[in-house]
Design an enzyme around this catalytic site. Sequence first.
Site, mmCIF file in Angstrom:
data_model
loop_
_atom_site.group_PDB
_atom_site.id
_atom_site.type_symbol
_atom_site.label_atom_id
_atom_site.label_comp_id
_atom_site.label_asym_id
_atom_site.label_seq_id
_atom_site.Cartn_x
_atom_site.Cartn_y
_atom_site.Cartn_z
ATOM 1 N N SER A 135 57.810 17.602 -46.366
ATOM 2 C CA SER A 135 57.844 19.059 -46.485
ATOM 3 C C SER A 135 57.203 19.433 -47.807
ATOM 4 O O SER A 135 57.112 18.607 -48.729
ATOM 5 C CB SER A 135 59.298 19.549 -46.453
ATOM 6 O OG SER A 135 59.411 20.897 -46.887
ATOM 7 N N TYR A 148 68.191 19.006 -49.534
ATOM 8 C CA TYR A 148 67.028 18.910 -48.647
ATOM 9 C C TYR A 148 65.796 18.490 -49.441
ATOM 10 O O TYR A 148 65.054 17.594 -49.034
ATOM 11 C CB TYR A 148 66.801 20.258 -47.966
ATOM 12 C CG TYR A 148 65.552 20.330 -47.114
ATOM 13 C CD1 TYR A 148 65.504 19.703 -45.875
ATOM 14 C CD2 TYR A 148 64.433 21.034 -47.547
ATOM 15 C CE1 TYR A 148 64.356 19.772 -45.093
ATOM 16 C CE2 TYR A 148 63.292 21.104 -46.773
ATOM 17 C CZ TYR A 148 63.254 20.474 -45.541
ATOM 18 O OH TYR A 148 62.118 20.540 -44.772
#
Length: 250
Positions: A135, A148
């Site tokens: 990501s 995350y």
Amino acid sequence: MHLQGKHALVTGGGTGIGLAIAQALAEAGAEVTITGRREAPLRAAEGPRIAGQVMDVSEETSVEEGVAAAVAARGPVQICVANAGIAEGRALHKTDLAFWRQMMGINLDGCFLTIRACLASMRQTDWGRVIAVSSIAGIRGLKGAPAYSASKHGMVGLMRGLAADYAGKPITFNALCPAYVDTNIVSSNVEKIMQRTGMSQEDATQAMVGVNPHGRLITPAEVAEAALFLCGPNSGSMNGQALQVAGGEM
């Protein structure tokens, strides 16, 4: 059809980015195994050169058995796409150990287990491509989502370490780092933002879309195209990279 004769395994391949990558690889000639925890989405996604295999990336035995079954059915894995993951923001002072371990267990441990299992057969061949779907949060960090971000940074580090280990060999290791993509994960997070902040759906959506400099959600097909490039005939010098698909975000 430059991938004809190659076996690709894509985790989280029943929906979203994983499905788009699986379809792109199949269209390029690969035989593709898609994996996921739920059988129904896998069966719905099956098609020409795409077959489903139930597998939970957070469980070591499930991964070992799932990859072994895929290899038995379609031969050595030569393209491994570690895509399965979860995305949820939570402030650190509200993060308990269970939440932290779940995030790491699926995103980072799942990536490690998948790649380790696939390498067992890939190392016996003369060509391989390993792609981790990280990501933009794996490069710059994401406000409000430290767990995350840490899990996605770990995936990038894993790819770089493996690229160093296998330098000079015919296997490459790269990470894809998309910003917000038009998937069910974004839709789910919009709902969570609304519940947490009281924002309207429009404002919650814009809070995510606004992170992408080009002012729109990235399509799964755009991420799939980047994955296809990393498996292309002239991709051998792309190794240990974190390729951003982020609409210009720096």
